[in-house]
Structures are given as C-alpha cells and as structure tokens.
Write a protein that holds these residues in place. Sequence first.
Motif, mmCIF file in Angstrom:
data_model
loop_
_atom_site.group_PDB
_atom_site.id
_atom_site.type_symbol
_atom_site.label_atom_id
_atom_site.label_comp_id
_atom_site.label_asym_id
_atom_site.label_seq_id
_atom_site.Cartn_x
_atom_site.Cartn_y
_atom_site.Cartn_z
ATOM 1 N N CYS A 4 -6.256 52.285 19.691
ATOM 2 C CA CYS A 4 -6.905 50.979 19.852
ATOM 3 C C CYS A 4 -6.546 50.339 21.188
ATOM 4 C CB CYS A 4 -6.499 50.040 18.729
ATOM 5 S SG CYS A 4 -7.154 50.470 17.125
ATOM 6 N N ILE A 5 -5.361 50.614 21.689
ATOM 7 C CA ILE A 5 -4.946 50.049 22.970
ATOM 8 C C ILE A 5 -5.808 50.600 24.098
ATOM 9 C CG2 ILE A 5 -3.074 49.959 24.673
ATOM 10 C CD1 ILE A 5 -1.121 49.997 22.287
ATOM 11 N N ALA A 6 -6.059 51.887 24.058
ATOM 12 C CA ALA A 6 -6.799 52.540 25.140
ATOM 13 C C ALA A 6 -8.312 52.355 25.028
ATOM 14 C CB ALA A 6 -6.466 54.031 25.153
ATOM 15 N N MET A 7 -8.823 52.212 23.829
ATOM 16 C CA MET A 7 -10.270 52.212 23.632
ATOM 17 C C MET A 7 -11.032 51.100 24.349
ATOM 18 S SD MET A 7 -10.976 54.992 22.273
ATOM 19 C CE MET A 7 -12.717 54.659 22.219
ATOM 20 N N PRO A 8 -10.572 49.835 24.378
ATOM 21 C CA PRO A 8 -11.370 48.821 25.082
ATOM 22 C C PRO A 8 -11.637 49.179 26.543
ATOM 23 C CG PRO A 8 -9.703 47.747 23.750
ATOM 24 C CD PRO A 8 -9.408 49.231 23.718
ATOM 25 N N SER A 9 -10.606 49.625 27.232
ATOM 26 C CA SER A 9 -10.820 49.973 28.642
ATOM 27 C C SER A 9 -11.645 51.240 28.784
ATOM 28 C CB SER A 9 -9.481 50.117 29.379
ATOM 29 O OG SER A 9 -8.689 51.116 28.784
ATOM 30 N N MET A 10 -11.478 52.174 27.869
ATOM 31 C CA MET A 10 -12.276 53.405 27.916
ATOM 32 C C MET A 10 -13.752 53.102 27.654
ATOM 33 S SD MET A 10 -10.234 55.946 28.592
ATOM 34 C CE MET A 10 -10.982 57.429 28.003
ATOM 35 N N ILE A 11 -14.027 52.253 26.676
ATOM 36 C CA ILE A 11 -15.415 51.893 26.360
ATOM 37 C C ILE A 11 -16.048 51.163 27.539
ATOM 38 C CG2 ILE A 11 -16.862 50.416 24.904
ATOM 39 C CD1 ILE A 11 -14.850 51.058 22.606
ATOM 40 N N THR A 12 -15.338 50.173 28.084
ATOM 41 C CA THR A 12 -15.865 49.421 29.225
ATOM 42 C C THR A 12 -16.095 50.333 30.425
ATOM 43 O OG1 THR A 12 -14.751 47.420 28.475
ATOM 44 C CG2 THR A 12 -15.427 47.481 30.785
ATOM 45 N N SER A 13 -15.115 51.161 30.718
ATOM 46 C CA SER A 13 -15.244 52.085 31.851
ATOM 47 C C SER A 13 -16.409 53.042 31.658
ATOM 48 C CB SER A 13 -13.952 52.885 32.038
ATOM 49 O OG SER A 13 -12.878 52.031 32.339
ATOM 50 N N ASN A 14 -16.578 53.498 30.422
ATOM 51 C CA ASN A 14 -17.683 54.406 30.124
ATOM 52 C C ASN A 14 -19.020 53.700 30.303
ATOM 53 O OD1 ASN A 14 -18.599 57.029 29.094
ATOM 54 N ND2 ASN A 14 -19.266 55.861 27.313
ATOM 55 N N CYS A 15 -19.143 52.482 29.768
ATOM 56 C CA CYS A 15 -20.398 51.725 29.865
ATOM 57 C C CYS A 15 -20.755 51.390 31.310
ATOM 58 C CB CYS A 15 -20.312 50.454 29.035
ATOM 59 S SG CYS A 15 -20.291 50.737 27.260
ATOM 60 N N LEU A 16 -19.744 51.148 32.148
ATOM 61 C CA LEU A 16 -19.985 50.812 33.552
ATOM 62 C C LEU A 16 -20.171 52.048 34.433
ATOM 63 C CD1 LEU A 16 -17.428 47.880 33.985
ATOM 64 C CD2 LEU A 16 -19.919 47.723 33.760
ATOM 65 N N GLY A 17 -20.028 53.216 33.828
ATOM 66 C CA GLY A 17 -20.243 54.443 34.576
ATOM 67 C C GLY A 17 -19.053 54.886 35.405
ATOM 68 N N TYR A 18 -17.879 54.345 35.133
ATOM 69 C CA TYR A 18 -16.684 54.710 35.888
ATOM 70 C C TYR A 18 -16.100 56.047 35.448
ATOM 71 C CZ TYR A 18 -16.619 49.805 37.410
ATOM 72 O OH TYR A 18 -16.935 48.586 37.932
ATOM 73 N N LEU A 19 -16.408 56.452 34.217
ATOM 74 C CA LEU A 19 -15.872 57.713 33.702
ATOM 75 C C LEU A 19 -16.902 58.815 33.858
ATOM 76 C CD1 LEU A 19 -14.221 56.572 30.346
ATOM 77 C CD2 LEU A 19 -13.110 56.947 32.536
ATOM 78 N N PRO A 20 -16.446 60.016 34.105
ATOM 79 C CA PRO A 20 -17.403 61.120 34.178
ATOM 80 C C PRO A 20 -18.064 61.344 32.819
ATOM 81 C CG PRO A 20 -15.139 61.933 34.331
ATOM 82 C CD PRO A 20 -15.080 60.441 34.332
ATOM 83 N N ASP A 21 -19.267 61.855 32.833
ATOM 84 C CA ASP A 21 -20.013 62.084 31.592
ATOM 85 C C ASP A 21 -19.249 62.977 30.618
ATOM 86 O OD1 ASP A 21 -22.076 60.512 32.510
ATOM 87 O OD2 ASP A 21 -23.258 62.204 33.254
ATOM 88 N N THR A 22 -18.386 63.814 31.126
ATOM 89 C CA THR A 22 -17.631 64.720 30.264
ATOM 90 C C THR A 22 -16.692 63.974 29.322
ATOM 91 O OG1 THR A 22 -15.984 64.977 32.025
ATOM 92 C CG2 THR A 22 -17.709 66.649 31.881
ATOM 93 N N LEU A 23 -16.343 62.723 29.640
ATOM 94 C CA LEU A 23 -15.446 61.947 28.777
ATOM 95 C C LEU A 23 -16.182 61.092 27.754
ATOM 96 C CD1 LEU A 23 -12.653 60.768 31.233
ATOM 97 C CD2 LEU A 23 -12.566 62.598 29.556
ATOM 98 N N SER A 24 -17.490 60.984 27.867
ATOM 99 C CA SER A 24 -18.259 60.142 26.936
ATOM 100 C C SER A 24 -18.058 60.562 25.495
ATOM 101 C CB SER A 24 -19.743 60.182 27.281
ATOM 102 O OG SER A 24 -19.972 59.573 28.524
ATOM 103 N N SER A 25 -18.049 61.856 25.243
ATOM 104 C CA SER A 25 -17.882 62.313 23.861
ATOM 105 C C SER A 25 -16.476 61.994 23.348
ATOM 106 C CB SER A 25 -18.181 63.806 23.732
ATOM 107 O OG SER A 25 -17.275 64.558 24.504
ATOM 108 N N ALA A 26 -15.478 62.031 24.225
ATOM 109 C CA ALA A 26 -14.106 61.697 23.822
ATOM 110 C C ALA A 26 -13.995 60.220 23.476
ATOM 111 C CB ALA A 26 -13.122 62.063 24.928
ATOM 112 N N VAL A 27 -14.660 59.363 24.247
ATOM 113 C CA VAL A 27 -14.649 57.924 23.972
ATOM 114 C C VAL A 27 -15.285 57.657 22.610
ATOM 115 C CG1 VAL A 27 -15.566 55.682 24.704
ATOM 116 C CG2 VAL A 27 -14.625 57.262 26.405
ATOM 117 N N LEU A 28 -16.421 58.276 22.350
ATOM 118 C CA LEU A 28 -17.103 58.087 21.074
ATOM 119 C C LEU A 28 -16.264 58.632 19.922
ATOM 120 C CD1 LEU A 28 -19.600 57.024 19.692
ATOM 121 C CD2 LEU A 28 -20.700 59.224 20.106
ATOM 122 N N LYS A 29 -15.616 59.759 20.127
ATOM 123 C CA LYS A 29 -14.758 60.343 19.090
ATOM 124 C C LYS A 29 -13.590 59.410 18.758
ATOM 125 C CE LYS A 29 -12.151 64.535 18.067
ATOM 126 N NZ LYS A 29 -11.743 65.854 18.565
ATOM 127 N N GLY A 30 -12.966 58.828 19.773
ATOM 128 C CA GLY A 30 -11.868 57.889 19.554
ATOM 129 C C GLY A 30 -12.325 56.640 18.830
#
Length: 86
Positions: A4-30
């Motif tokens: 839960c600590i990591a997810m807010p920043s991961m979700i925001t980073s993913n939505c803003l396109g800061y994370l590579p597409d390869t991590l999108s599935s990991a964010v959704l899984k978490g």
Amino acid sequence: SPLCIAMPSMITSNCLGYLPDTLSSAVLKGYRAVIGKISAQGVVTDTSIGTGIHKDIESYYHVSKDEIMPWGQGLALLMLGGGLPE
C-alpha cells in the motif's frame, strides 16, 4: 501494508506515463492484491501488528496478523486515493 505504501506513487507514475509499459501489469497486479484483502465490511485484512527487527527472514513469516491494524487501513486508503491504475 508495504504494498500500500508503494502503490499510490506507482499508480500515479503509471498514469502519467513515467513508468515503462512493462511495469503496467505489475502495478495492476499489486493494486488487485490489495483490493483482494479488503473484506465485504471494508476492513483491510492480513495486516501485521508490526515487525521489529528479527534475527532471520523466517521470523517475519510468523508475525501475528489477527488484529485489525489502523496503519494497514490508512495505507489502503492512501492507495485507493491514488486512483485506479489504467
């Protein structure tokens, strides 16, 4: 709780396109893993009572998770406030 600590920043980073597409599935899984721990009554289950420093890794697997812990609830709210992963 740590997820839960990591997810807010991961979700925001993913939505803003800061994370590579390869991590999108990991964010959704978490995200789904945390959602899966929320009971029908809205209580986050399976959060520990806290972990002091242990002598070995095995000890962490035996920390009690029987009580409802406020910080687990708060961290889940923080994650949910971050929005839904795309």
